[in-house]
Design a protein around this motif. Structure first.
Motif, PDB file in Angstrom:
ATOM      1  N   UNK A  72     -14.879   4.203   1.090  1.00  0.00           N
ATOM      2  CA  UNK A  72     -14.653   4.001   2.519  1.00  0.00           C
ATOM      3  C   UNK A  72     -13.176   3.738   2.806  1.00  0.00           C
ATOM      4  N   UNK A  73     -12.578   2.879   1.982  1.00  0.00           N
ATOM      5  CA  UNK A  73     -11.188   2.505   2.213  1.00  0.00           C
ATOM      6  C   UNK A  73     -10.223   3.660   2.019  1.00  0.00           C
ATOM      7  N   UNK A  74     -10.554   4.565   1.081  1.00  0.00           N
ATOM      8  CA  UNK A  74      -9.640   5.664   0.801  1.00  0.00           C
ATOM      9  C   UNK A  74      -9.481   6.594   1.984  1.00  0.00           C
ATOM     10  N   UNK A  75     -10.474   6.625   2.856  1.00  0.00           N
ATOM     11  CA  UNK A  75     -10.405   7.488   4.033  1.00  0.00           C
ATOM     12  C   UNK A  75      -9.323   7.004   4.993  1.00  0.00           C
ATOM     13  N   UNK A  76      -8.988   5.687   4.866  1.00  0.00           N
ATOM     14  CA  UNK A  76      -7.981   5.115   5.756  1.00  0.00           C
ATOM     15  C   UNK A  76      -6.596   5.114   5.129  1.00  0.00           C
ATOM     16  N   UNK A  77      -6.499   5.518   3.883  1.00  0.00           N
ATOM     17  CA  UNK A  77      -5.218   5.488   3.178  1.00  0.00           C
ATOM     18  C   UNK A  77      -4.257   6.515   3.757  1.00  0.00           C
ATOM     19  N   UNK A  78      -2.974   6.163   3.780  1.00  0.00           N
ATOM     20  CA  UNK A  78      -1.981   7.083   4.336  1.00  0.00           C
ATOM     21  C   UNK A  78      -1.656   8.207   3.364  1.00  0.00           C
ATOM     22  N   UNK A  79      -1.861   7.959   2.054  1.00  0.00           N
ATOM     23  CA  UNK A  79      -1.584   8.976   1.053  1.00  0.00           C
ATOM     24  C   UNK A  79      -2.858   9.315   0.302  1.00  0.00           C
ATOM     25  N   UNK A  80      -3.264  10.555   0.343  1.00  0.00           N
ATOM     26  CA  UNK A  80      -4.488  10.962  -0.329  1.00  0.00           C
ATOM     27  C   UNK A  80      -4.324  10.870  -1.837  1.00  0.00           C
ATOM     28  N   UNK A  81      -5.335  10.318  -2.501  1.00  0.00           N
ATOM     29  CA  UNK A  81      -5.320  10.218  -3.958  1.00  0.00           C
ATOM     30  C   UNK A  81      -5.218  11.609  -4.582  1.00  0.00           C
ATOM     31  N   UNK A  82      -5.874  12.569  -3.956  1.00  0.00           N
ATOM     32  CA  UNK A  82      -5.878  13.935  -4.478  1.00  0.00           C
ATOM     33  C   UNK A  82      -4.489  14.552  -4.484  1.00  0.00           C
ATOM     34  N   UNK A  83      -3.607  14.074  -3.591  1.00  0.00           N
ATOM     35  CA  UNK A  83      -2.264  14.633  -3.499  1.00  0.00           C
ATOM     36  C   UNK A  83      -1.243  13.892  -4.359  1.00  0.00           C
ATOM     37  N   UNK A  84      -1.656  12.790  -4.993  1.00  0.00           N
ATOM     38  CA  UNK A  84      -0.766  12.051  -5.877  1.00  0.00           C
ATOM     39  C   UNK A  84      -0.547  12.855  -7.152  1.00  0.00           C
ATOM     40  N   UNK A  85       0.682  12.991  -7.582  1.00  0.00           N
ATOM     41  CA  UNK A  85       0.978  13.731  -8.800  1.00  0.00           C
ATOM     42  C   UNK A  85       0.723  12.808  -9.995  1.00  0.00           C
ATOM     43  N   UNK A  86      -0.459  12.944 -10.596  1.00  0.00           N
ATOM     44  CA  UNK A  86      -0.878  12.060 -11.678  1.00  0.00           C
ATOM     45  C   UNK A  86       0.027  12.204 -12.898  1.00  0.00           C
ATOM     46  N   UNK A  87       0.391  13.428 -13.241  1.00  0.00           N
ATOM     47  CA  UNK A  87       1.215  13.642 -14.424  1.00  0.00           C
ATOM     48  C   UNK A  87       2.568  12.945 -14.287  1.00  0.00           C
ATOM     49  N   UNK A  88       3.220  13.104 -13.145  1.00  0.00           N
ATOM     50  CA  UNK A  88       4.528  12.474 -12.945  1.00  0.00           C
ATOM     51  C   UNK A  88       4.415  10.952 -12.975  1.00  0.00           C
ATOM     52  N   UNK A  89       3.355  10.435 -12.366  1.00  0.00           N
ATOM     53  CA  UNK A  89       3.153   8.982 -12.348  1.00  0.00           C
ATOM     54  C   UNK A  89       2.927   8.454 -13.763  1.00  0.00           C
ATOM     55  N   UNK A  90       2.151   9.191 -14.549  1.00  0.00           N
ATOM     56  CA  UNK A  90       1.868   8.763 -15.920  1.00  0.00           C
ATOM     57  C   UNK A  90       3.093   8.891 -16.819  1.00  0.00           C
ATOM     58  N   UNK A  91       3.900   9.914 -16.582  1.00  0.00           N
ATOM     59  CA  UNK A  91       5.139  10.076 -17.357  1.00  0.00           C
ATOM     60  C   UNK A  91       6.094   8.917 -17.080  1.00  0.00           C
ATOM     61  N   UNK A  92       6.086   8.433 -15.866  1.00  0.00           N
ATOM     62  CA  UNK A  92       6.949   7.316 -15.487  1.00  0.00           C
ATOM     63  C   UNK A  92       6.464   6.009 -16.102  1.00  0.00           C
TER      64      UNK A  92
END
Length: 278
Positions: free
Chosen positions: A20-40
Motif C-alpha cells: 500500500x505504501x509503495x503506491x504513495x512513494x515518489x520513486x518507483x522501486x521498479x525504476x531503481x537501478x539495483x545493480x548501481x545501488x549494489x555496486x555502491x
C-alpha cells in the motif's frame, strides 16, 4: 528460534503494508537501478528460505543460514561485486517472496522458486540454477508408491500455500484433497500426525526432509519439471544480465559443481551426477 520466526512474521507484515505504501512513494522501486545501488554498497540483499534443508536453513546453534542457495548467493555476490562484497539474507516464504521483492526489501529471490509463465508476468527470471522435479514424501510402509496411488477420494496431500506444487498436484491427482499449510515444517508435522497421506513439493526439498526424518521416503520419481530461477524486479535488465553472467562463470570454473556436491553429493536417492554442470 522463536525470536527468529517472530522476525520472519514481522517481515511478512511489513511486506503486506508496503504494497500500500509503495503506491504513495515518489520513486518507483521498479525504476531503481539495483545493480548501481549494489555496486555502491558492495552488497546484494537476497530473499532466501530459512526452513528448507539443503537449500536454506537456519543453524540453531550459530543462528546462521546454511544451504546450497546460501552458498551460491555468496559466490555470485563476490563474482559480481568483488571479493570484499557481502551477501545479506532476508528469510522469505513462498507467499511473501514476491511482495518483498516488489517493495524493495530484497534485490533478488533465490528461494526454491520455480520459473513459471504466471510468475514471469510479475518478475524476471535468470536462467535455471537447479533443475528440480516434483515428487512425494510418504511414511515407509504406507503402500503408496507413486502419485497415482493418491488420486482417490479420501486421500489427503500436504503442500505449502503459495507454491506451484499445490497447483500441479491438484491437476495430477484431482480426486485427492490438497491441504495447504504455511511452510515445510508444518507439512512435516501434519504428515507425522496422520493429517495427510503424503507431502508434495520439489524432490530436492523432499530428499532433505527425508534425510532428517527417519521412517520417511521419497517415492515414485518426479511428475513435473521444476527449474529454479533467480527472480528480480521488472526493468532490471543490467542486474539480470550480471546474475546470468555470474552463474555461467561459476559453472565454468567448477564452483557450482563443488557446491552441488557439498550439499547433495551424499543424499540418498539424489542423482548428483545427473545434476552436474560443465
Amino acid at each position: 528460534m522463536k525470536k527468529f520466526w517472530r522476525r520472519l512474521s514481522l517481515i511478512a507484515i511489513m511486506a503486506t503494508l508496503g504494497l500500500t505504501l509503495s503506491a504513495c512513494s515518489t520513486t518507483s522501486v521498479a525504476n531503481r537501478n539495483v545493480l548501481k545501488a549494489d555496486q555502491k554498497s558492495k552488497t546484494i540483499t537476497w530473499g532466501v528460505k530459512a526452513d528448507t534443508r539443503l537449500f536454506g536453513l537456519e543453524n540453531i546453534k550459530t543462528g546462521q543460514l546454511e544451504g546450497f542457495e546460501i552458498d551460491l548467493a555468496k559466490a555470485m555476490t563476490k563474482k559480481i561485486l568483488g571479493p570484499d562484497a557481502k551477501a545479506e539474507f532476508v528469510p522469505v516464504t513462498s507467499s511473501t517472496r514476491i511482495p518483498l521483492l516488489k517493495n524493495g526489501n530484497i534485490d533478488a529471490i533465490m528461494a526454491t522458486m520455480t520459473i513459471t509463465p504466471e510468475r514471469a508476468k510479475q518478475v524476471d527470471f535468470s536462467k535455471s540454477y537447479f533443475d528440480a522435479g516434483q515428487s512425494i514424501l510418504v511414511k515407509k510402509g504406507s503402500g503408496i508408491t507413486s502419485i497415482k496411488d493418491l488420486n482417490k477420494k479420501g486421500k489427503v496431500i500436504l503442500g505449502v500455500s503459495g507454491s506451484s506444487s499445490v497447483q500441479n498436484v491438484a491437476k495430477v491427482a484431482p480426486k485427492a484433497t490438497v491441504l495447504q499449510l504455511s511452510d515445510y515444517a508444518q507439512d512435516m508435522t501434519a504428515l507425522k500426525s496422520g493429517q495427510g497421506d503424503a507431502m508434495t513439493t520439489d524432490n530436492g526439498i523432499l530428499y532433505g526432509l527425508a534425510s532428517e526424518n527417519k521412517g520417511y521416503e521419497v517415492v515414485g520419481g518426479t511428475f513435473t519439471k521444476e527449474p529454479y530461477g533467480i527472480a528480480v524486479n521488472k526493468n532490471q535488465k543490467a542486474f539480470l544480465k550480471k546474475l546470468n553472467w555470474a552463474l555461467e562463470e561459476l559453472e565454468k570454473d567448477g564452483t557450482y559443481n563443488k557446491l552441488l556436491k557439498k550439499w547433495f553429493g551424499d543424499v540418498k536417492g539424489f542423482n548428483y551426477e545427473e545434476m552436474k554442470r560443465s
